[in-house]
Design a protein around this motif. Sequence first.
Motif, mmCIF file in Angstrom:
data_model
loop_
_atom_site.group_PDB
_atom_site.id
_atom_site.type_symbol
_atom_site.label_atom_id
_atom_site.label_comp_id
_atom_site.label_asym_id
_atom_site.label_seq_id
_atom_site.Cartn_x
_atom_site.Cartn_y
_atom_site.Cartn_z
ATOM 1 N N ALA A 76 0.833 -1.205 0.000
ATOM 2 C CA ALA A 76 0.000 0.000 0.000
ATOM 3 C C ALA A 76 0.865 1.251 0.000
ATOM 4 O O ALA A 76 0.587 2.230 -0.715
ATOM 5 C CB ALA A 76 -0.927 0.000 1.205
ATOM 6 N N ILE A 77 1.935 1.237 0.800
ATOM 7 C CA ILE A 77 2.846 2.385 0.858
ATOM 8 C C ILE A 77 3.501 2.617 -0.501
ATOM 9 O O ILE A 77 3.589 3.754 -0.984
ATOM 10 C CB ILE A 77 3.920 2.164 1.943
ATOM 11 C CG1 ILE A 77 3.287 2.208 3.336
ATOM 12 C CG2 ILE A 77 5.033 3.212 1.825
ATOM 13 C CD1 ILE A 77 4.225 1.824 4.452
ATOM 14 N N ILE A 78 3.952 1.535 -1.140
ATOM 15 C CA ILE A 78 4.579 1.643 -2.462
ATOM 16 C C ILE A 78 3.604 2.254 -3.467
ATOM 17 O O ILE A 78 3.973 3.101 -4.282
ATOM 18 C CB ILE A 78 5.052 0.257 -2.945
ATOM 19 C CG1 ILE A 78 6.205 -0.241 -2.074
ATOM 20 C CG2 ILE A 78 5.486 0.321 -4.408
ATOM 21 C CD1 ILE A 78 6.626 -1.662 -2.353
ATOM 22 N N SER A 79 2.343 1.831 -3.387
ATOM 23 C CA SER A 79 1.339 2.316 -4.328
ATOM 24 C C SER A 79 0.991 3.784 -4.110
ATOM 25 O O SER A 79 0.614 4.494 -5.050
ATOM 26 C CB SER A 79 0.067 1.463 -4.218
ATOM 27 O OG SER A 79 0.337 0.113 -4.524
ATOM 28 N N VAL A 80 1.125 4.249 -2.874
ATOM 29 C CA VAL A 80 0.757 5.628 -2.538
ATOM 30 C C VAL A 80 1.899 6.611 -2.803
ATOM 31 O O VAL A 80 1.660 7.809 -2.988
ATOM 32 C CB VAL A 80 0.306 5.707 -1.064
ATOM 33 C CG1 VAL A 80 0.162 7.149 -0.596
ATOM 34 C CG2 VAL A 80 -1.019 4.974 -0.877
ATOM 35 N N VAL A 81 3.128 6.113 -2.850
ATOM 36 C CA VAL A 81 4.299 6.983 -3.030
ATOM 37 C C VAL A 81 4.168 7.934 -4.225
ATOM 38 O O VAL A 81 4.477 9.129 -4.093
ATOM 39 C CB VAL A 81 5.585 6.139 -3.149
ATOM 40 C CG1 VAL A 81 6.748 6.969 -3.690
ATOM 41 C CG2 VAL A 81 5.966 5.572 -1.784
ATOM 42 N N PRO A 82 3.729 7.472 -5.406
ATOM 43 C CA PRO A 82 3.591 8.416 -6.537
ATOM 44 C C PRO A 82 2.649 9.577 -6.230
ATOM 45 O O PRO A 82 2.894 10.713 -6.670
ATOM 46 C CB PRO A 82 3.027 7.536 -7.658
ATOM 47 C CG PRO A 82 3.472 6.159 -7.315
ATOM 48 C CD PRO A 82 3.418 6.096 -5.828
ATOM 49 N N TYR A 119 -1.148 1.397 -11.463
ATOM 50 C CA TYR A 119 -0.299 0.328 -11.990
ATOM 51 C C TYR A 119 0.345 -0.466 -10.854
ATOM 52 O O TYR A 119 0.341 -1.706 -10.863
ATOM 53 C CB TYR A 119 0.776 0.918 -12.894
ATOM 54 C CG TYR A 119 1.812 -0.087 -13.351
ATOM 55 C CD1 TYR A 119 1.587 -0.880 -14.470
ATOM 56 C CD2 TYR A 119 3.008 -0.237 -12.647
ATOM 57 C CE1 TYR A 119 2.542 -1.817 -14.876
ATOM 58 C CE2 TYR A 119 3.955 -1.162 -13.052
ATOM 59 C CZ TYR A 119 3.711 -1.951 -14.169
ATOM 60 O OH TYR A 119 4.647 -2.876 -14.560
ATOM 61 N N LEU A 120 0.888 0.243 -9.869
ATOM 62 C CA LEU A 120 1.538 -0.421 -8.738
ATOM 63 C C LEU A 120 0.523 -1.204 -7.902
ATOM 64 O O LEU A 120 0.832 -2.286 -7.398
ATOM 65 C CB LEU A 120 2.256 0.612 -7.869
ATOM 66 C CG LEU A 120 3.478 1.280 -8.519
ATOM 67 C CD1 LEU A 120 4.001 2.407 -7.633
ATOM 68 C CD2 LEU A 120 4.573 0.251 -8.783
#
Length: 204
Positions: A76-82, A119-120
């Motif tokens: 979830a963190i990776i997906s929110v970074v952008p 996408y992530l």
Amino acid sequence: TLFGVQIAEQVVVKVLAGSLEGAVAGAALVVLSIVLGIGFTLMLLRIAKGEHPVYADLVPPMNVWISYIGANLLSAIISVVPLLIAFLICLATYAFLPSVAVIIVCVVVAIMAFIVSAYLSLRYAMVRFVILEDTDIIKSLRTSAKITSGRKAWLLGFFITIGLLNILGAVLLLVGLLVSIPVTMLAFAHVYLKLHAHHHASHS
């Protein structure tokens, strides 16, 4: 069982609101509902495999649910970074560019960030199932990325479909959710198994 815990949580919030006992009991029930939710996902995965789930699956071992929470939180963190990067860019442009230029830049950056974030999210969508079969958090992210490779558009259509089904369930006075959520989660588990089998078949 999970539904009963959620009802108990609401009762505790109303009856013991503002008290230490209420806070402790509420926190305990939240943790219990999370653990039972993980167990419910595990049972659905077993059913999708054609196995017979047992009631003990509803409360998985501590290492399983800790890894599950960690893997899903990390994805979830990776997906929110952008989205966070886009927000920071908008703040920076606000300090140096005219208002019209700021709006244009923010709109463009926000659209790009949303696409990358989506996408992530699709790339790591299968982490919730992978981690139940192997509690290695980093490996679960890599496996999800591999089995969803080349399937993003199809997965997007699938998630839109199950989202609409759950909205329909909510419209039916929430009672429909008691049916739509288990059915869509079971379909989710079947999709995971098919993607996993296809990946292994294409790399064997």
